[in-house]
Scaffold this motif. Structure first.
Motif, PDB file in Angstrom:
ATOM      1  N   PHE A   6       0.811  -1.224   0.000  1.00 50.19           N
ATOM      2  CA  PHE A   6       0.000   0.000   0.000  1.00 50.19           C
ATOM      3  C   PHE A   6       0.840   1.269   0.000  1.00 50.19           C
ATOM      4  O   PHE A   6       0.300   2.376   0.067  1.00 50.19           O
ATOM      5  N   GLY A   7       2.141   1.123  -0.056  1.00 56.25           N
ATOM      6  CA  GLY A   7       3.014   2.280  -0.059  1.00 56.25           C
ATOM      7  C   GLY A   7       3.248   2.815   1.348  1.00 56.25           C
ATOM      8  O   GLY A   7       2.708   2.311   2.333  1.00 56.25           O
ATOM      9  N   ALA A   8       4.085   3.857   1.415  1.00 53.79           N
ATOM     10  CA  ALA A   8       4.400   4.454   2.715  1.00 53.79           C
ATOM     11  C   ALA A   8       3.247   5.330   3.184  1.00 53.79           C
ATOM     12  O   ALA A   8       2.557   5.960   2.385  1.00 53.79           O
ATOM     13  N   ASP A   9       3.030   5.325   4.498  1.00 54.66           N
ATOM     14  CA  ASP A   9       2.015   6.188   5.114  1.00 54.66           C
ATOM     15  C   ASP A   9       0.617   5.947   4.539  1.00 54.66           C
ATOM     16  O   ASP A   9      -0.125   6.891   4.250  1.00 54.66           O
ATOM     17  N   TYR A  10       0.259   4.688   4.369  1.00 55.34           N
ATOM     18  CA  TYR A  10      -1.071   4.388   3.845  1.00 55.34           C
ATOM     19  C   TYR A  10      -2.135   4.616   4.927  1.00 55.34           C
ATOM     20  O   TYR A  10      -1.862   4.573   6.120  1.00 55.34           O
ATOM     21  N   ARG A  11      -3.346   4.866   4.474  1.00 55.75           N
ATOM     22  CA  ARG A  11      -4.478   5.077   5.372  1.00 55.75           C
ATOM     23  C   ARG A  11      -5.442   3.912   5.221  1.00 55.75           C
ATOM     24  O   ARG A  11      -5.713   3.444   4.111  1.00 55.75           O
ATOM     25  N   ALA A  12      -5.981   3.459   6.365  1.00 52.27           N
ATOM     26  CA  ALA A  12      -6.899   2.325   6.372  1.00 52.27           C
ATOM     27  C   ALA A  12      -8.233   2.723   6.988  1.00 52.27           C
ATOM     28  O   ALA A  12      -8.296   3.574   7.883  1.00 52.27           O
ATOM     29  N   LEU A  13      -9.289   2.087   6.515  1.00 54.95           N
ATOM     30  CA  LEU A  13     -10.634   2.259   7.056  1.00 54.95           C
ATOM     31  C   LEU A  13     -11.187   0.887   7.386  1.00 54.95           C
ATOM     32  O   LEU A  13     -11.204   0.000   6.529  1.00 54.95           O
ATOM     33  N   VAL A  14     -11.617   0.702   8.632  1.00 61.33           N
ATOM     34  CA  VAL A  14     -12.196  -0.567   9.063  1.00 61.33           C
ATOM     35  C   VAL A  14     -13.666  -0.338   9.391  1.00 61.33           C
ATOM     36  O   VAL A  14     -13.998   0.400  10.329  1.00 61.33           O
ATOM     37  N   VAL A  15     -14.545  -0.953   8.622  1.00 60.35           N
ATOM     38  CA  VAL A  15     -15.986  -0.862   8.836  1.00 60.35           C
ATOM     39  C   VAL A  15     -16.421  -2.108   9.610  1.00 60.35           C
ATOM     40  O   VAL A  15     -16.108  -3.226   9.222  1.00 60.35           O
ATOM     41  N   GLY A  16     -17.145  -1.892  10.694  1.00 52.89           N
ATOM     42  CA  GLY A  16     -17.454  -2.998  11.592  1.00 52.89           C
ATOM     43  C   GLY A  16     -16.350  -3.173  12.611  1.00 52.89           C
ATOM     44  O   GLY A  16     -16.022  -4.287  13.026  1.00 52.89           O
ATOM     45  N   SER A  17     -15.783  -2.062  13.043  1.00 52.54           N
ATOM     46  CA  SER A  17     -14.594  -2.085  13.903  1.00 52.54           C
ATOM     47  C   SER A  17     -14.882  -2.516  15.335  1.00 52.54           C
ATOM     48  O   SER A  17     -13.950  -2.732  16.105  1.00 52.54           O
ATOM     49  N   SER A  18     -16.152  -2.668  15.698  1.00 47.53           N
ATOM     50  CA  SER A  18     -16.464  -3.074  17.069  1.00 47.53           C
ATOM     51  C   SER A  18     -16.538  -4.586  17.238  1.00 47.53           C
ATOM     52  O   SER A  18     -16.592  -5.094  18.359  1.00 47.53           O
ATOM     53  N   GLY A  19     -16.520  -5.333  16.139  1.00 44.05           N
ATOM     54  CA  GLY A  19     -16.563  -6.787  16.217  1.00 44.05           C
ATOM     55  C   GLY A  19     -15.200  -7.383  16.523  1.00 44.05           C
ATOM     56  O   GLY A  19     -14.188  -6.672  16.566  1.00 44.05           O
ATOM     57  N   ALA A  20     -15.162  -8.690  16.750  1.00 49.15           N
ATOM     58  CA  ALA A  20     -13.917  -9.361  17.128  1.00 49.15           C
ATOM     59  C   ALA A  20     -12.838  -9.169  16.070  1.00 49.15           C
ATOM     60  O   ALA A  20     -11.705  -8.763  16.375  1.00 49.15           O
ATOM     61  N   LEU A  21     -13.162  -9.448  14.820  1.00 52.87           N
ATOM     62  CA  LEU A  21     -12.167  -9.281  13.754  1.00 52.87           C
ATOM     63  C   LEU A  21     -11.914  -7.809  13.467  1.00 52.87           C
ATOM     64  O   LEU A  21     -10.784  -7.415  13.187  1.00 52.87           O
ATOM     65  N   GLY A  22     -12.942  -6.979  13.546  1.00 51.03           N
ATOM     66  CA  GLY A  22     -12.754  -5.553  13.322  1.00 51.03           C
ATOM     67  C   GLY A  22     -11.783  -4.947  14.319  1.00 51.03           C
ATOM     68  O   GLY A  22     -10.876  -4.185  13.946  1.00 51.03           O
ATOM     69  N   GLN A  23     -11.926  -5.305  15.587  1.00 51.43           N
ATOM     70  CA  GLN A  23     -11.006  -4.818  16.609  1.00 51.43           C
ATOM     71  C   GLN A  23      -9.587  -5.311  16.352  1.00 51.43           C
ATOM     72  O   GLN A  23      -8.608  -4.569  16.524  1.00 51.43           O
ATOM     73  N   ALA A  24      -9.474  -6.581  15.943  1.00 56.64           N
ATOM     74  CA  ALA A  24      -8.152  -7.147  15.676  1.00 56.64           C
ATOM     75  C   ALA A  24      -7.495  -6.465  14.485  1.00 56.64           C
ATOM     76  O   ALA A  24      -6.292  -6.173  14.506  1.00 56.64           O
ATOM     77  N   PHE A  25      -8.269  -6.193  13.436  1.00 56.33           N
ATOM     78  CA  PHE A  25      -7.726  -5.457  12.289  1.00 56.33           C
ATOM     79  C   PHE A  25      -7.168  -4.105  12.731  1.00 56.33           C
ATOM     80  O   PHE A  25      -6.054  -3.723  12.355  1.00 56.33           O
ATOM     81  N   CYS A  26      -7.951  -3.396  13.527  1.00 60.36           N
ATOM     82  CA  CYS A  26      -7.531  -2.062  13.971  1.00 60.36           C
ATOM     83  C   CYS A  26      -6.242  -2.132  14.788  1.00 60.36           C
ATOM     84  O   CYS A  26      -5.330  -1.309  14.597  1.00 60.36           O
ATOM     85  N   GLN A  27      -6.158  -3.112  15.675  1.00 61.02           N
ATOM     86  CA  GLN A  27      -4.953  -3.240  16.496  1.00 61.02           C
ATOM     87  C   GLN A  27      -3.727  -3.499  15.638  1.00 61.02           C
ATOM     88  O   GLN A  27      -2.675  -2.844  15.807  1.00 61.02           O
ATOM     89  N   LEU A  28      -3.827  -4.432  14.714  1.00 57.76           N
ATOM     90  CA  LEU A  28      -2.681  -4.785  13.877  1.00 57.76           C
ATOM     91  C   LEU A  28      -2.280  -3.640  12.961  1.00 57.76           C
ATOM     92  O   LEU A  28      -1.083  -3.383  12.744  1.00 57.76           O
TER      93      LEU A  28
END
Length: 232
Positions: A6-28
């Motif tokens: 994704f290149g340097a300084d990429y930005r991510a958006l996690v939809v459904g961030s309150s679920g188990a996998l959503g929280q894990a995505f955000c942490q990583l």
């Protein structure tokens, strides 16, 4: 882990961030030195949204437009059961209202998310939705779970169709439908097979690696957490 596609300084958006996998995505993603920021979107965030109310989806996504483009978008939403819904064991158990709710959350709501989010995706970015192997028509050997199976099969078709359209303008983008496997979460806990479930952080890391290793030619694919193709 550190994502490299994704290149340097990429930005991510996690939809459904309150679920188990959503929280894990955000942490990583927040631990990835290459990630410049993670935006969360869920029923609990401000702005929030409800998959049962399409207007709320459009309003929430539009409020994020100023932060676009996003190089990585993950849609980690879905329902298998809740206080009112249980997976059907037989055709006789189908309830029209319950099925309509499952389709709204697993298919129609994500379709609106795709409609609203793809204009915010970087031209070389990746968007992935969480599907499920039980949404595979070819792989259906046990039957049952009518609404969940059918709604995930519909989600796969929506993602595939959107990928074809999106590629006409942005041929370097990647749109993927992901099978996460069985993950330790409230969704899987009541069911057989939950004893073999993987921790959410492990599953999220595996899925992020799949997305990171994908190519533009893979756009529109249905892929498992181990990188294997899942039959439609």
């Amino acid at each position: 882990m550190q994502l490299t596609s994704f290149g340097a300084d990429y930005r991510a958006l996690v939809v459904g961030s309150s679920g188990a996998l959503g929280q894990a995505f955000c942490q990583l993603l927040r631990e990835d030195p290459g990630c410049a920021g993670v935006t969360e979107l869920s029923r609990a965030t401000q702005p929030g949204f409800d998959l049962l109310e399409p207007a709320s989806i459009a309003a929430a996504v539009q409020s994020l437009a100023a932060q676009a483009p996003y190089q990585l978008v993950l849609i980690a939403t879905g329902v298998l059961h809740d206080a009112e819904i249980q997976p059907e064991k037989s055709l006789a158990a189908i309830d029209a209202e319950a099925m309509q709710k499952v389709f709204q959350i697993n298919s129609i709501g994500p379709a609106v998310l795709l409609q609203q989010l793809l204009p915010l995706l970087d031209r070389k970015g990746a968007l992935a939705v969480l599907s499920a192997r039980v949404g595979s028509i070819a792989d259906n050997r046990l039957g049952g779970w009518y609404a969940y199976r059918a709604s995930k099969a519909a989600l796969n078709m929506l993602l595939k169709t959107a990928a074809i359209e999106h590629a006409r303008r942005y041929p370097e983008a990647r749109l993927l439908s992901l099978h996460p496997g069985t993950v330790v979460s409230p969704l899987s806990q009541p069911f057989r097979g939950s004893a073999a479930a993987r921790p959410a952080l492990q599953a999220a890391a595996e899925l992020l690696a799949v997305v990171d290793n994908s190519k533009a030619a893979d756009s529109g694919s249905f892929v498992a957490y181990d990188g294997a193709s899942v039959p439609w």
